[in-house]
Scaffold this motif. Structure first.
Motif, mmCIF file in Angstrom:
data_model
loop_
_atom_site.group_PDB
_atom_site.id
_atom_site.type_symbol
_atom_site.label_atom_id
_atom_site.label_comp_id
_atom_site.label_asym_id
_atom_site.label_seq_id
_atom_site.Cartn_x
_atom_site.Cartn_y
_atom_site.Cartn_z
ATOM 1 N N LYS A 1 0.831 -1.214 0.000
ATOM 2 C CA LYS A 1 0.000 0.000 0.000
ATOM 3 C C LYS A 1 0.861 1.258 0.000
ATOM 4 C CE LYS A 1 -4.234 -1.849 1.968
ATOM 5 N NZ LYS A 1 -5.130 -1.860 3.128
ATOM 6 N N LEU B 1 2.058 1.743 -3.536
ATOM 7 C CA LEU B 1 0.981 2.257 -4.381
ATOM 8 C C LEU B 1 0.614 3.698 -4.042
ATOM 9 C CD1 LEU B 1 -1.086 -0.971 -4.191
ATOM 10 C CD2 LEU B 1 -0.574 0.152 -6.352
ATOM 11 N N PHE C 1 -1.077 4.564 -1.299
ATOM 12 C CA PHE C 1 -2.316 4.628 -0.523
ATOM 13 C C PHE C 1 -2.032 4.992 0.933
ATOM 14 C CE2 PHE C 1 -4.250 1.238 -3.501
ATOM 15 C CZ PHE C 1 -4.471 2.220 -4.452
ATOM 16 N N LEU C 2 -0.885 4.539 1.421
ATOM 17 C CA LEU C 2 -0.497 4.842 2.798
ATOM 18 C C LEU C 2 0.764 5.697 2.764
ATOM 19 C CD1 LEU C 2 -0.814 1.438 4.727
ATOM 20 C CD2 LEU C 2 -2.214 3.474 5.021
ATOM 21 N N PRO D 1 -4.985 -6.922 -5.213
ATOM 22 C CA PRO D 1 -5.118 -6.940 -3.750
ATOM 23 C C PRO D 1 -5.296 -8.365 -3.238
ATOM 24 C CG PRO D 1 -6.673 -5.399 -4.756
ATOM 25 C CD PRO D 1 -6.114 -6.232 -5.856
#
Ligand SMILES: Nc1ncnc2c1ncn2[C@@H]1O[C@H](COP(=O)(O)OP(=O)(O)OP(=O)(O)O)[C@@H](O)[C@H]1O
Ligand SMILES: [Mg+2]
Lengths: 301, 276
Positions: free
Chosen positions: A49, A52, A54-55, A82
């Motif tokens: 993540k 990517l 996202f975090l 995922p």
């Protein structure tokens, strides 16, 4: 020369004081297949993540295809599967894939052949509700292969697949890696992925404890070969003494040895003649190697 | 950009028209509107008003209740539902901006709503025109009803997105959506009417009440449609208010559009903070 697909440098992530990913560094070259192994909660998904975008990471740097994680430039050429996806049940397989092709700006003509490649050609016009777990997983995998991405992240791509489908997944991964795509895939077990990867990363409690090829890991672990010698009743002490072993229980004698000691030891056992009834040789398996690396850090901590 | 918005919209359209709750709601719209049209036809002839127009007046009351409900059903799990299913991870790993995602959803959901209204009310309009009870003027009223219903729906679709971003689970989002519907569509009016009845001559009635109506999209919708029909004498009740308002009925339409705009901006802000 082609540039590095993914660089992760000293990345750390904490969730309310708990460290999920701890000072992890590694990189992926074009065409490389790398397995990311780790127990439940090791931080594999968290790492994905962050790659990517996202975090947010707390410390460290990540570079994806020369861009920042989550930027349009990075996302354009990467794909992600995922760990658990449940597509809308009312959609057909083909509609799901066509949708992601549109989002990625890829021609619709790619959808049919891709469905065929993952073995869903016949089920393409059926609703996802009627798919088995493995079929859903393969649909997700097809999504990650749309448009020939340069970097593919697969979170447990083979979970829930039978051995044949798993083999097909490896073949697909080998095929895209052959075309220059870097593949990073996570798993719980070394046995699942190792034989078909170029390199293995082992994550344990957020810390990267190994980054090597399978041969390298085997050599570094230096795990002994275990021999179990079954003796005639009452002969165990004599056999143990002759072979120089201290591990003895009832009718069997256990011996640990290095690879180069194995053959001499076996001839010594053969020379004992009628005292010995049977011999079991246990070479360290992939799981033993994995456990060795995964547990060393626990003992150290 | 446009192709990605359209891709999301078309997918939502597919999912929406295969959603059995939406199919059910459309059937309810059709049944109720047909019933209203048939029952409401008796006294109409004497007043010399187009029968279609009278039906539109009753239908706008139906819209006030059903359109927000359909909108919230469409929107409540737009974000949290996709997080739960893991599809948002996949979608956001594509080169797509958060606002493209939400605008695509809004477009798709508006289209579903348009289809539901077109089918649900179209049956009635078709029936009335075929039976010789409708005129061109009535048809214009009818189209205005559908257009403003979609705008009303968009207000609640955007509210649904906000709820969906604020809750982590779609069960919670569903509960919040039901509560929102109850407060904005039912309780708000009851409270206003209660206050009005308690003190019909006071400051509240003259200078707070009309603006309180403007703040709520459901009331703005009703106000605008009834005023546009000139139907206060037909329907009575709250519609009678339209004549005594300190502003023109167009303000109600503007307020409806502004509500939709603010709610959509709110949801666009919220979705930026989502970690799928
Ligand atoms: N959003 C979050 N908030 C708080 N803690 C989290 C969050 N996401 C992950 N964690 C914690 O971070 C750690 C790593 O989780 P992660 O999901 O990365 O593990 P994993 O290696 O993918 O495990 P699995 O094999 O079970 O999928 C876990 O201890 C988890 O509880
Ligand atoms: Mg995981």
């Amino acid at each position: 020369m082609m540039r590095t697909s993914l660089t992760v440098r000293n990345v750390t992530k904490q969730f309310s004081g708990q460290t999920a990913v701890n000072d992890v560094s590694f990189s992926l070259e074009p065409g490389e297949r790398v397995a990311l192994l780790g127990h439940n909660g090791a931080g594999k998904t968290t790492l994905f993540k962050m790659i990517l975008g996202f975090l947010k990471r707390d410390r460290g740097e990540i570079e994806v295809l020369g861009d920042l994680p989550g930027s349009d430039g990075a996302r354009k050429h990467m794909a992600y599967l995922p760990e658990s996806v449940a597509f809308s049940n009312v959609l057909r397989g083909r509609e799901v894939l066509a949708f992601y092709a549109r989002l990625k700006g890829v021609a619709q003509a790619e959808v049919g052949p891709l469905l065929e490649r993952v073995g869903l050609a016949e089920a393409a016009n059926r609703r996802v509700a009627t798919y088995s777990k493995g079929m859903r997983q393969r649909l997700g995998l097809a999504q990650a292969l749309i448009g020939q991405p340069k970097l593919v992240l697969l979170d447990e791509p083979t979970s829930g697949l039978d051995p044949i489908s798993r083999q097909n997944v490896y073949d697909l991964i080998a095929e895209i890696a052959g075309q220059g795509t870097s593949v990073l895939m996570s798993s719980h077990a070394l046995t699942e992925l190792a034989p078909r990867t170029d390199r293995i990363l082992i994550l344990s409690k957020g810390t990267l404890v190994a980054d090597d090829s399978l041969t390298g890991l085997r050599a570094k672990a230096g795990l002994p070969i275990k021999l179990k010698v079954w003796t005639r009743p009452g002969a165990a002490p004599e056999v143990a003494a002759t072979l120089g072993s201290k591990q003895m229980n009832g009718r069997s004698v256990d011996i640990d040895c290095r690879l180069d000691e194995k053959i001499p030891l076996l001839s010594a056992i053969g020379a004992l003649g009628p005292l010995v009834e049977d011999v079991e040789v246990h070479a360290p398996g992939l799981d033993d190697i994995y456990r060795h690396f995964s547990e060393t850090v626990h003992k150290g901590a | 950009m446009l192709s990605r918005i359209l891709a999301i919209a078309m997918q939502e359209l597919r999912i929406g028209i295969r959603n059995r709750w939406i199919v059910l709601a459309t059937a309810i719209l059709a049944v109720f509107s047909l019933a209203l049209a048939l029952l409401g036809s008796a006294p109409a002839g004497t007043l010399g008003v187009d029968r279609l127009t009278i039906t539109v007046a009753s239908l706008s009351s139906l819209s006030v209740y059903l359109v927000p409900l359909i909108a919230l059903i469409l929107a409540f799990d737009a974000v949290c539902g996709e997080i739960e299913r893991g599809t948002l991870l996949m979608t956001f790993s594509c080169p797509l901006s958060r606002s493209e995602f939400l605008f695509g959803k809004a477009l798709g959901h508006s289209l579903v709503l348009l289809i539901a209204l077109g089918v649900g009310y179209g049956v009635t309009a078709g029936f009335m025109i075929l039976s010789g009870a409708g005129s061109i003027a009535g048809l214009v009223d009818f189209l205005r009803l559908i257009a403003t219903s979609v705008l009303l729906g968009q207000c609640f679709i955007a509210v649904g997105y906000m709820l969906s971003c604020l809750t982590r689970q779609s069960v919670t989002a569903a509960a919040a959506a039901i509560a929102t519907w109850l407060v904005l569509v039912v309780l708000y009016d009851l409270a206003l009417l209660g206050a009005l009845v308690a003190n019909p001559e006071g400051v509240f009635a003259s200078s707070i009440f009309p603006y309180a109506l403007l703040l709520n999209p459901a009331d703005s919708f009703r106000l605008f449609n009834l005023a546009a029909l000139g139907a206060s004498d037909l329907v009575g009740g709250m519609a009678g208010v339209a004549e005594t308002l300190p502003f023109s009925p167009t303000s109600a339409l503007v307020s409806l559009a502004m509500f939709a705009g603010f709610a959509m901006s709110g949801s666009l802000l919220l979705i930026r903070r989502i970690a799928p």
